[in-house]
Motif scaffolding. Structure first.
Motif, PDB file in Angstrom:
ATOM      1  N   LEU A  61       0.813  -1.198   0.000  1.00 47.63           N
ATOM      2  CA  LEU A  61       0.000   0.000   0.000  1.00 47.63           C
ATOM      3  C   LEU A  61       0.858   1.264   0.000  1.00 47.63           C
ATOM      4  O   LEU A  61       0.509   2.243  -0.647  1.00 47.63           O
ATOM      5  CB  LEU A  61      -0.943  -0.005   1.210  1.00 47.63           C
ATOM      6  CG  LEU A  61      -2.031  -1.070   1.211  1.00 47.63           C
ATOM      7  CD1 LEU A  61      -2.800  -1.049   2.523  1.00 47.63           C
ATOM      8  CD2 LEU A  61      -2.957  -0.932   0.032  1.00 47.63           C
ATOM      9  N   THR A  62       1.954   1.232   0.734  1.00 48.78           N
ATOM     10  CA  THR A  62       2.837   2.407   0.789  1.00 48.78           C
ATOM     11  C   THR A  62       3.455   2.686  -0.574  1.00 48.78           C
ATOM     12  O   THR A  62       3.497   3.839  -1.018  1.00 48.78           O
ATOM     13  CB  THR A  62       3.939   2.208   1.846  1.00 48.78           C
ATOM     14  OG1 THR A  62       3.319   1.968   3.110  1.00 48.78           O
ATOM     15  CG2 THR A  62       4.844   3.423   1.940  1.00 48.78           C
ATOM     16  N   VAL A  63       3.930   1.652  -1.244  1.00 50.49           N
ATOM     17  CA  VAL A  63       4.546   1.820  -2.562  1.00 50.49           C
ATOM     18  C   VAL A  63       3.536   2.419  -3.525  1.00 50.49           C
ATOM     19  O   VAL A  63       3.830   3.379  -4.243  1.00 50.49           O
ATOM     20  CB  VAL A  63       5.092   0.473  -3.085  1.00 50.49           C
ATOM     21  CG1 VAL A  63       5.530   0.591  -4.535  1.00 50.49           C
ATOM     22  CG2 VAL A  63       6.241  -0.004  -2.210  1.00 50.49           C
ATOM     23  N   LYS A  64       2.330   1.880  -3.566  1.00 50.82           N
ATOM     24  CA  LYS A  64       1.306   2.384  -4.473  1.00 50.82           C
ATOM     25  C   LYS A  64       0.945   3.829  -4.139  1.00 50.82           C
ATOM     26  O   LYS A  64       0.788   4.668  -5.032  1.00 50.82           O
ATOM     27  CB  LYS A  64       0.062   1.512  -4.420  1.00 50.82           C
ATOM     28  CG  LYS A  64      -1.025   1.995  -5.387  1.00 50.82           C
ATOM     29  CD  LYS A  64      -2.104   0.996  -5.581  1.00 50.82           C
ATOM     30  CE  LYS A  64      -3.226   1.428  -6.487  1.00 50.82           C
ATOM     31  NZ  LYS A  64      -3.081   2.610  -7.276  1.00 50.82           N
ATOM     32  N   VAL A 115       2.816   6.150  -2.789  1.00 50.89           N
ATOM     33  CA  VAL A 115       3.885   7.046  -3.249  1.00 50.89           C
ATOM     34  C   VAL A 115       3.845   7.178  -4.766  1.00 50.89           C
ATOM     35  O   VAL A 115       3.913   8.288  -5.308  1.00 50.89           O
ATOM     36  CB  VAL A 115       5.265   6.564  -2.755  1.00 50.89           C
ATOM     37  CG1 VAL A 115       6.391   7.311  -3.465  1.00 50.89           C
ATOM     38  CG2 VAL A 115       5.383   6.747  -1.245  1.00 50.89           C
ATOM     39  N   GLU A 116       3.727   6.080  -5.460  1.00 53.43           N
ATOM     40  CA  GLU A 116       3.678   6.138  -6.928  1.00 53.43           C
ATOM     41  C   GLU A 116       2.487   6.950  -7.421  1.00 53.43           C
ATOM     42  O   GLU A 116       2.542   7.568  -8.480  1.00 53.43           O
ATOM     43  CB  GLU A 116       3.660   4.728  -7.503  1.00 53.43           C
ATOM     44  CG  GLU A 116       4.990   4.015  -7.311  1.00 53.43           C
ATOM     45  CD  GLU A 116       4.959   2.547  -7.691  1.00 53.43           C
ATOM     46  OE1 GLU A 116       3.855   1.966  -7.849  1.00 53.43           O
ATOM     47  OE2 GLU A 116       6.065   1.976  -7.808  1.00 53.43           O
ATOM     48  N   ASP A 117       1.404   6.999  -6.628  1.00 54.90           N
ATOM     49  CA  ASP A 117       0.214   7.763  -6.990  1.00 54.90           C
ATOM     50  C   ASP A 117       0.263   9.220  -6.540  1.00 54.90           C
ATOM     51  O   ASP A 117      -0.682   9.969  -6.771  1.00 54.90           O
ATOM     52  CB  ASP A 117      -1.041   7.096  -6.418  1.00 54.90           C
ATOM     53  CG  ASP A 117      -1.390   5.794  -7.115  1.00 54.90           C
ATOM     54  OD1 ASP A 117      -0.840   5.526  -8.215  1.00 54.90           O
ATOM     55  OD2 ASP A 117      -2.214   5.034  -6.562  1.00 54.90           O
ATOM     56  N   GLY A 118       1.344   9.627  -5.846  1.00 53.20           N
ATOM     57  CA  GLY A 118       1.501  11.038  -5.517  1.00 53.20           C
ATOM     58  C   GLY A 118       1.722  11.384  -4.067  1.00 53.20           C
ATOM     59  O   GLY A 118       1.908  12.549  -3.720  1.00 53.20           O
ATOM     60  N   LYS A 167      11.830  -1.292  -1.001  1.00 56.03           N
ATOM     61  CA  LYS A 167      13.094  -1.100  -1.720  1.00 56.03           C
ATOM     62  C   LYS A 167      12.871  -0.443  -3.082  1.00 56.03           C
ATOM     63  O   LYS A 167      13.771   0.208  -3.598  1.00 56.03           O
ATOM     64  CB  LYS A 167      13.865  -2.407  -1.860  1.00 56.03           C
ATOM     65  CG  LYS A 167      13.249  -3.404  -2.802  1.00 56.03           C
ATOM     66  CD  LYS A 167      14.068  -4.672  -2.848  1.00 56.03           C
ATOM     67  CE  LYS A 167      13.392  -5.704  -3.734  1.00 56.03           C
ATOM     68  NZ  LYS A 167      14.107  -6.965  -3.690  1.00 56.03           N
ATOM     69  N   THR A 168      11.685  -0.562  -3.642  1.00 51.95           N
ATOM     70  CA  THR A 168      11.428   0.016  -4.965  1.00 51.95           C
ATOM     71  C   THR A 168      11.213   1.523  -4.917  1.00 51.95           C
ATOM     72  O   THR A 168      11.322   2.177  -5.954  1.00 51.95           O
ATOM     73  CB  THR A 168      10.209  -0.656  -5.630  1.00 51.95           C
ATOM     74  OG1 THR A 168       9.033  -0.384  -4.854  1.00 51.95           O
ATOM     75  CG2 THR A 168      10.414  -2.147  -5.778  1.00 51.95           C
ATOM     76  N   ILE A 169      10.906   2.066  -3.735  1.00 51.10           N
ATOM     77  CA  ILE A 169      10.688   3.513  -3.643  1.00 51.10           C
ATOM     78  C   ILE A 169      11.748   4.233  -2.821  1.00 51.10           C
ATOM     79  O   ILE A 169      11.788   5.462  -2.799  1.00 51.10           O
ATOM     80  CB  ILE A 169       9.280   3.848  -3.099  1.00 51.10           C
ATOM     81  CG1 ILE A 169       9.071   3.280  -1.705  1.00 51.10           C
ATOM     82  CG2 ILE A 169       8.210   3.393  -4.092  1.00 51.10           C
ATOM     83  CD1 ILE A 169       7.808   3.752  -1.007  1.00 51.10           C
ATOM     84  N   LEU A 170      12.597   3.485  -2.130  1.00 55.68           N
ATOM     85  CA  LEU A 170      13.667   4.125  -1.355  1.00 55.68           C
ATOM     86  C   LEU A 170      14.608   4.886  -2.286  1.00 55.68           C
ATOM     87  O   LEU A 170      14.919   4.399  -3.380  1.00 55.68           O
ATOM     88  CB  LEU A 170      14.482   3.074  -0.594  1.00 55.68           C
ATOM     89  CG  LEU A 170      13.850   2.435   0.632  1.00 55.68           C
ATOM     90  CD1 LEU A 170      14.697   1.254   1.101  1.00 55.68           C
ATOM     91  CD2 LEU A 170      13.692   3.451   1.740  1.00 55.68           C
ATOM     92  N   CYS A 200       9.403   9.332  -7.404  1.00 54.43           N
ATOM     93  CA  CYS A 200       8.890   7.965  -7.594  1.00 54.43           C
ATOM     94  C   CYS A 200       7.494   8.066  -8.179  1.00 54.43           C
ATOM     95  O   CYS A 200       6.553   8.363  -7.440  1.00 54.43           O
ATOM     96  CB  CYS A 200       8.817   7.216  -6.275  1.00 54.43           C
ATOM     97  SG  CYS A 200      10.386   6.983  -5.467  1.00 54.43           S
ATOM     98  N   GLY A 201       7.351   7.828  -9.466  1.00 52.89           N
ATOM     99  CA  GLY A 201       6.045   7.998 -10.084  1.00 52.89           C
ATOM    100  C   GLY A 201       5.603   9.433  -9.893  1.00 52.89           C
ATOM    101  O   GLY A 201       6.338  10.363 -10.204  1.00 52.89           O
ATOM    102  N   LYS A 202       4.442   9.640  -9.303  1.00 48.15           N
ATOM    103  CA  LYS A 202       3.936  10.993  -9.047  1.00 48.15           C
ATOM    104  C   LYS A 202       4.350  11.509  -7.671  1.00 48.15           C
ATOM    105  O   LYS A 202       4.068  12.647  -7.334  1.00 48.15           O
ATOM    106  CB  LYS A 202       2.410  10.995  -9.153  1.00 48.15           C
ATOM    107  CG  LYS A 202       1.906  10.686 -10.549  1.00 48.15           C
ATOM    108  CD  LYS A 202       0.387  10.660 -10.559  1.00 48.15           C
ATOM    109  CE  LYS A 202      -0.117  10.249 -11.926  1.00 48.15           C
ATOM    110  NZ  LYS A 202      -1.579  10.092 -11.925  1.00 48.15           N
ATOM    111  N   GLY A 203       4.981  10.657  -6.858  1.00 47.62           N
ATOM    112  CA  GLY A 203       5.360  11.037  -5.501  1.00 47.62           C
ATOM    113  C   GLY A 203       6.854  11.246  -5.355  1.00 47.62           C
ATOM    114  O   GLY A 203       7.612  11.178  -6.322  1.00 47.62           O
TER     115      GLY A 203
END
Length: 152
Positions: A1-4, A6-9, A36-39, A110-113
């Motif tokens: 949920l955290t990764v999504k 961040v990627e969403d903004g 690890k994908t958003i760090l 990271c994406g939009k975030g």
């Protein structure tokens, strides 16, 4: 949920300590999770704690000097330790540990975030001196503005 999120903004800050990043005996384990994908950094495969009773001094990179204009990092008290990491490709290192060159404050889109990592304790124990710095509050407000996109 955290990764999504961040990627969403959404924005996220990752702060250091004994159980952060890889941590003591690998107990942090962030590099073994989807985080690890958003760090903005890569975690080590082994214990990452770097400590010294003498402390470590902080220096700004060129990008960091532009963002933290008016901050005198030479006046910042030494930190007593940090989590050793590697900068992830595409991230911006804003502050480094002077003695080792290791990244200390790192920013990444990271994406939009956005995510920001500060690889030492923001308060005791590694930051027991840092909390008494006269720019402590301003430092963290600037970090929040960075990660939320108010500063680009």
């Amino acid at each position: 949920l955290t990764v999504k999120a961040v990627e969403d903004g959404t924005s996220a800050m990752f702060l250091g300590g004994w159980y952060s990043f890889t941590g003591e005996l690998g107990k942090g384990g962030w590099g073994r999770t989807p985080l690890k994908t958003i760090l903005p950094v890569e975690c080590l495969d082994y214990e990452d704690l770097v400590e010294s009773t003498e402390g470590f001094w902080i220096e700004a990179t060129e990008e960091g000097r532009q963002i933290f204009q008016g901050f005198d990092f030479a006046s910042m008290p030494p930190i007593l330790g940090y989590n050793q990491t590697r900068c992830r490709q595409g991230s911006q290192v804003l502050l480094r540990v002077r003695e080792t060159g290791d990244p200390l404050l790192i920013l990444r889109d990271c994406g939009k975030g956005r995510t920001l990592a500060y690889t030492s304790d923001p308060a005791p124990h590694w930051g027991c001196n840092f909390v008494f710095w006269d720019r402590y509050r301003d430092f963290w407000l600037t970090c929040v503005d960075l990660v939320t996109g108010k500063i680009r």
